[in-house]
Design a protein around this motif. Structure first.
Motif, PDB file in Angstrom:
ATOM      1  N   TRP A   1       0.815  -1.155  -0.216  1.00  0.00           N
ATOM      2  CA  TRP A   1      -0.260   0.228  -0.157  1.00  0.00           C
ATOM      3  C   TRP A   1       0.509   0.814   0.064  1.00  0.00           C
ATOM      4  O   TRP A   1       0.710   2.081  -0.852  1.00  0.00           O
ATOM      5  CB  TRP A   1      -0.988  -0.346   1.341  1.00  0.00           C
ATOM      6  CG  TRP A   1      -2.098  -0.900   0.970  1.00  0.00           C
ATOM      7  CD1 TRP A   1      -2.372  -2.001   1.322  1.00  0.00           C
ATOM      8  CD2 TRP A   1      -2.580  -0.519  -0.038  1.00  0.00           C
ATOM      9  NE1 TRP A   1      -3.536  -2.325   1.020  1.00  0.00           N
ATOM     10  CE2 TRP A   1      -4.024  -1.996  -0.108  1.00  0.00           C
ATOM     11  CE3 TRP A   1      -3.337   0.334  -0.837  1.00  0.00           C
ATOM     12  CZ2 TRP A   1      -5.383  -2.218  -0.697  1.00  0.00           C
ATOM     13  CZ3 TRP A   1      -4.394   0.012  -1.525  1.00  0.00           C
ATOM     14  CH2 TRP A   1      -5.342  -0.923  -1.556  1.00  0.00           C
TER      15      TRP A   1
ATOM     16  N   LEU B   1       2.347  10.362  -9.121  1.00  0.00           N
ATOM     17  CA  LEU B   1       1.340  10.792 -11.080  1.00  0.00           C
ATOM     18  C   LEU B   1       0.794  11.800 -10.895  1.00  0.00           C
ATOM     19  O   LEU B   1       1.267  12.295 -12.117  1.00  0.00           O
ATOM     20  CB  LEU B   1       0.707   9.482 -10.858  1.00  0.00           C
ATOM     21  CG  LEU B   1       0.364   9.426 -12.632  1.00  0.00           C
ATOM     22  CD1 LEU B   1       1.111   9.460 -13.574  1.00  0.00           C
ATOM     23  CD2 LEU B   1      -0.740   8.212 -13.184  1.00  0.00           C
TER      24      LEU B   1
ATOM     25  N   LEU C   1       0.181   6.966  -6.889  1.00  0.00           N
ATOM     26  CA  LEU C   1      -0.705   7.547  -7.214  1.00  0.00           C
ATOM     27  C   LEU C   1      -0.897   8.680  -6.624  1.00  0.00           C
ATOM     28  O   LEU C   1      -1.442   9.458  -7.383  1.00  0.00           O
ATOM     29  CB  LEU C   1      -2.365   6.783  -6.366  1.00  0.00           C
ATOM     30  CG  LEU C   1      -2.506   6.017  -6.395  1.00  0.00           C
ATOM     31  CD1 LEU C   1      -3.926   5.214  -5.169  1.00  0.00           C
ATOM     32  CD2 LEU C   1      -3.187   5.640  -7.984  1.00  0.00           C
ATOM     33  N   VAL C   2       0.370   9.362  -5.729  1.00  0.00           N
ATOM     34  CA  VAL C   2       0.696  10.685  -4.732  1.00  0.00           C
ATOM     35  C   VAL C   2       1.727  11.532  -6.141  1.00  0.00           C
ATOM     36  O   VAL C   2       1.244  12.767  -6.504  1.00  0.00           O
ATOM     37  CB  VAL C   2       1.130  10.618  -3.714  1.00  0.00           C
ATOM     38  CG1 VAL C   2       1.527  11.765  -3.902  1.00  0.00           C
ATOM     39  CG2 VAL C   2       0.224  10.300  -3.187  1.00  0.00           C
TER      40      VAL C   2
ATOM     41  N   VAL D   1       1.027   1.236  -3.676  1.00  0.00           N
ATOM     42  CA  VAL D   1       0.534   2.003  -4.348  1.00  0.00           C
ATOM     43  C   VAL D   1       0.045   3.644  -4.050  1.00  0.00           C
ATOM     44  O   VAL D   1       0.379   4.533  -4.816  1.00  0.00           O
ATOM     45  CB  VAL D   1      -0.192   1.476  -4.615  1.00  0.00           C
ATOM     46  CG1 VAL D   1      -2.307   1.811  -4.196  1.00  0.00           C
ATOM     47  CG2 VAL D   1      -0.671  -0.026  -4.520  1.00  0.00           C
ATOM     48  N   LEU D   2       0.240   3.972  -2.974  1.00  0.00           N
ATOM     49  CA  LEU D   2       0.660   5.565  -2.461  1.00  0.00           C
ATOM     50  C   LEU D   2       1.181   5.972  -3.110  1.00  0.00           C
ATOM     51  O   LEU D   2       0.930   7.601  -2.980  1.00  0.00           O
ATOM     52  CB  LEU D   2       0.268   5.524  -0.597  1.00  0.00           C
ATOM     53  CG  LEU D   2      -0.562   6.408   0.206  1.00  0.00           C
ATOM     54  CD1 LEU D   2      -2.329   6.496  -0.707  1.00  0.00           C
ATOM     55  CD2 LEU D   2      -0.431   6.785   1.544  1.00  0.00           C
TER      56      LEU D   2
END
Length: 144
Positions: free
Chosen positions: A71, A81, A78-79, A74-75
């Motif tokens: 995670w 990008l 996601l931040v 992933v985080l």
């Protein structure tokens, strides 16, 4: 605040390493030119600074403490990008009105992210093996 001051040398070291690697990679793909535009250097420095701070927040254990490694990865993506997408628009890396360019952009981001993640994973596994071997030798010597 005290933890931030204590880790500042490591943050700056990580920033220098990531900026150097980013510059080398960029020049490897753009080897036909003798120089880099000053704006491109600032763009890379901005992205490296954001990535370094995110890396500290998510992976140092000083800020985010109870989150699985998956995670965190992933985080991080996601931040990061949207930050890189903002830079793509702000610094006009490609014609932003065409979907094809965004698809290629997202594909390049994901490919780069996967490659960097694999490099880190291999590095961590090698380091873990060295530590496990050293621990095994210590335990063996201790039991004698």
């Amino acid at each position: 605040m005290k933890k931030l001051v204590e880790c500042l040398p490591q943050l700056l070291t990580n920033l220098c390493i990531s900026f150097t690697v980013a510059t080398l990679v960029f020049t490897a793909f753009d080897y036909s030119k003798e120089t880099m535009r000053r704006e491109r250097i600032y763009e890379m420095l901005l992205i490296c600074a954001v990535a370094t701070v995110l890396q500290y927040i998510l992976f140092s254990g000083n800020v985010v403490k109870r989150l699985s490694y998956l995670w965190r990865m992933v985080l991080f993506a996601l931040v990061l990008l949207p930050v890189i997408a903002f830079c793509a628009v702000a610094f006009r890396w490609f014609p932003t009105g065409q979907v094809e360019y965004w698809i290629v952009f997202a594909g390049c981001f994901l490919a780069g992210y996967v490659i960097i993640s694999l490099v880190f994973e291999v590095g961590f596994r090698l380091r873990r093996k060295v530590y496990d071997d050293a621990l095994g030798r210590y335990k063996k010597d201790r039991n004698k």
